[in-house]
Design a protein around this motif. Structure first.
Motif, PDB file in Angstrom:
ATOM      1  N   HIS A  42     -47.051 -20.977  56.555  1.00 47.00           N
ATOM      2  CA  HIS A  42     -47.385 -21.581  57.856  1.00 47.00           C
ATOM      3  C   HIS A  42     -48.126 -22.885  57.608  1.00 47.00           C
ATOM      4  CE1 HIS A  42     -46.963 -17.266  58.951  1.00 47.00           C
ATOM      5  NE2 HIS A  42     -46.379 -17.768  60.010  1.00 47.00           N
ATOM      6  N   GLU A  43     -47.612 -23.961  58.148  1.00 47.09           N
ATOM      7  CA  GLU A  43     -48.223 -25.269  57.906  1.00 47.09           C
ATOM      8  C   GLU A  43     -49.668 -25.326  58.403  1.00 47.09           C
ATOM      9  OE1 GLU A  43     -47.622 -29.964  59.148  1.00 47.09           O
ATOM     10  OE2 GLU A  43     -45.871 -28.629  59.108  1.00 47.09           O
ATOM     11  N   LYS A  44     -49.932 -24.776  59.573  1.00 48.76           N
ATOM     12  CA  LYS A  44     -51.283 -24.832  60.136  1.00 48.76           C
ATOM     13  C   LYS A  44     -52.287 -24.140  59.225  1.00 48.76           C
ATOM     14  CE  LYS A  44     -53.907 -23.728  64.358  1.00 48.76           C
ATOM     15  NZ  LYS A  44     -53.816 -23.122  65.716  1.00 48.76           N
ATOM     16  N   ASN A  45     -51.923 -22.961  58.731  1.00 49.13           N
ATOM     17  CA  ASN A  45     -52.827 -22.226  57.837  1.00 49.13           C
ATOM     18  C   ASN A  45     -53.033 -22.987  56.527  1.00 49.13           C
ATOM     19  OD1 ASN A  45     -52.875 -20.227  59.759  1.00 49.13           O
ATOM     20  ND2 ASN A  45     -51.515 -18.834  58.662  1.00 49.13           N
ATOM     21  N   ALA A  46     -51.953 -23.572  56.000  1.00 44.85           N
ATOM     22  CA  ALA A  46     -52.048 -24.316  54.744  1.00 44.85           C
ATOM     23  C   ALA A  46     -52.928 -25.554  54.910  1.00 44.85           C
ATOM     24  CB  ALA A  46     -50.656 -24.715  54.266  1.00 44.85           C
ATOM     25  N   ARG A  47     -52.761 -26.271  56.005  1.00 44.51           N
ATOM     26  CA  ARG A  47     -53.597 -27.454  56.247  1.00 44.51           C
ATOM     27  C   ARG A  47     -55.075 -27.060  56.348  1.00 44.51           C
ATOM     28  NH1 ARG A  47     -51.340 -32.304  57.368  1.00 44.51           N
ATOM     29  NH2 ARG A  47     -49.099 -32.392  57.873  1.00 44.51           N
ATOM     30  N   ARG A  48     -55.346 -25.947  57.009  1.00 44.44           N
ATOM     31  CA  ARG A  48     -56.731 -25.493  57.140  1.00 44.44           C
ATOM     32  C   ARG A  48     -57.333 -25.171  55.776  1.00 44.44           C
ATOM     33  NH1 ARG A  48     -56.123 -20.771  59.519  1.00 44.44           N
ATOM     34  NH2 ARG A  48     -55.662 -21.709  61.535  1.00 44.44           N
ATOM     35  N   PHE A  49     -56.533 -24.494  54.933  1.00 41.82           N
ATOM     36  CA  PHE A  49     -57.003 -24.161  53.596  1.00 41.82           C
ATOM     37  C   PHE A  49     -57.251 -25.419  52.768  1.00 41.82           C
ATOM     38  CE2 PHE A  49     -55.658 -23.533  49.126  1.00 41.82           C
ATOM     39  CZ  PHE A  49     -56.762 -22.806  48.690  1.00 41.82           C
ATOM     40  N   ILE A  50     -56.306 -26.351  52.801  1.00 42.84           N
ATOM     41  CA  ILE A  50     -56.452 -27.585  52.035  1.00 42.84           C
ATOM     42  C   ILE A  50     -57.690 -28.352  52.477  1.00 42.84           C
ATOM     43  CG2 ILE A  50     -55.401 -29.855  51.612  1.00 42.84           C
ATOM     44  CD1 ILE A  50     -52.654 -28.377  51.747  1.00 42.84           C
TER      45      ILE A  50
END
Length: 237
Positions: A42-50
């Motif tokens: 999920h892009e949103k989750n990945a962006r949050r993690f990054i």
């Protein structure tokens, strides 16, 4: 002349809202700092993690490709086109280590086929951490994913795993959809032999972490609410 191929980094993330640098080594941060191409669930989750691990990294420059259980195998080879152009690519799961009970395994398989170097990074794996804390046989264990939803079929599956555990002295791990965890524990205490041991490992690495190993008979008298909490179940006969 073709450019040198980039590497495929398997980037673990947290198992919940734990601050990343409390459970992830510096090498993960360094990898995220220099990679701009990612394959994620999920892009949103990945962006949050990054953002949580490298706050100053420019988000608009990031490029994402999505992979999940519905992704067709024919779509995966092109996801590694950046590697073939010389860029490093990172695979990020929604939780824990990519490639383990995770759709990212298909990307790793394809990387080997295309001669791309795969670099796994250290991070929390709920499966291994649950085994570490269970007290069960760490020399011989099996992860079985999800058991059937149907009660009759689930009971049959539980009995089969108990038999395998006894026959091969093998610890048997499995998971359940979090909102059905309480029903799973009830099924285990109903189907298993009274002296078969059950380990319940819940919310691993989180402040609410709960890990307990006991006999089926004793679990019948315990009150623990596992609803909507990521949980690993392990049995050993």
């Amino acid at each position: 002349m073709q450019p040198q191929k980039g590497n495929l980094y398997l980037i673990p993330c947290t198992l919940g809202d734990t601050p990343p640098l409390e459970v992830l080594p510096l090498l993960v941060k360094k990898a995220v700092e220099h990679i701009d191409h990612f394959i994620v669930e999920h892009e949103k989750n990945a962006r949050r993690f990054i953002k949580s691990i490298v706050p100053r990294k420019s988000q608009p420059d990031l490029k994402f490709q999505l992979i999940n259980k519905f992704t067709d195998a024919s779509e995966i080879p092109q996801m590694l086109s950046a590697c073939l152009e010389g860029f490093d690519v990172g695979v990020i799961s929604d939780a824990g280590c990519p490639g383990i009970a995770d759709p990212g395994a298909g990307v790793v398989e394809q990387a080997h086929l295309q001669g791309i170097k795969v670099i796994p990074l250290v991070g929390p794996s709920s499966i291994l951490m649950a085994m570490m804390a269970s007290g069960f046989n760490g020399q011989n264990f099996a992860f079985n994913g999800y058991l059937p939803i149907d009660k009759k079929e689930r009971k049959t599956a539980i009995k089969r795993l108990e038999k395998l555990s006894l026959e091969y002295e093998q610890s048997q791990l499995f998971i359940e959809t979090p909102y059905r965890n309480n029903q799973m524990l009830e099924s285990l205490t109903t189907a298993l032999h009274p002296q078969t041991k059950i380990c319940v490992a819940c919310d691993i690495t989180l402040p609410s972490e709960f890990i307990k190993t006991d006999t089926t008979e004793n679990w019948k008298n315990k009150k623990v609410d596992l609803n909507k909490r990521p949980t690993l179940f392990i049995i050993q006969k």
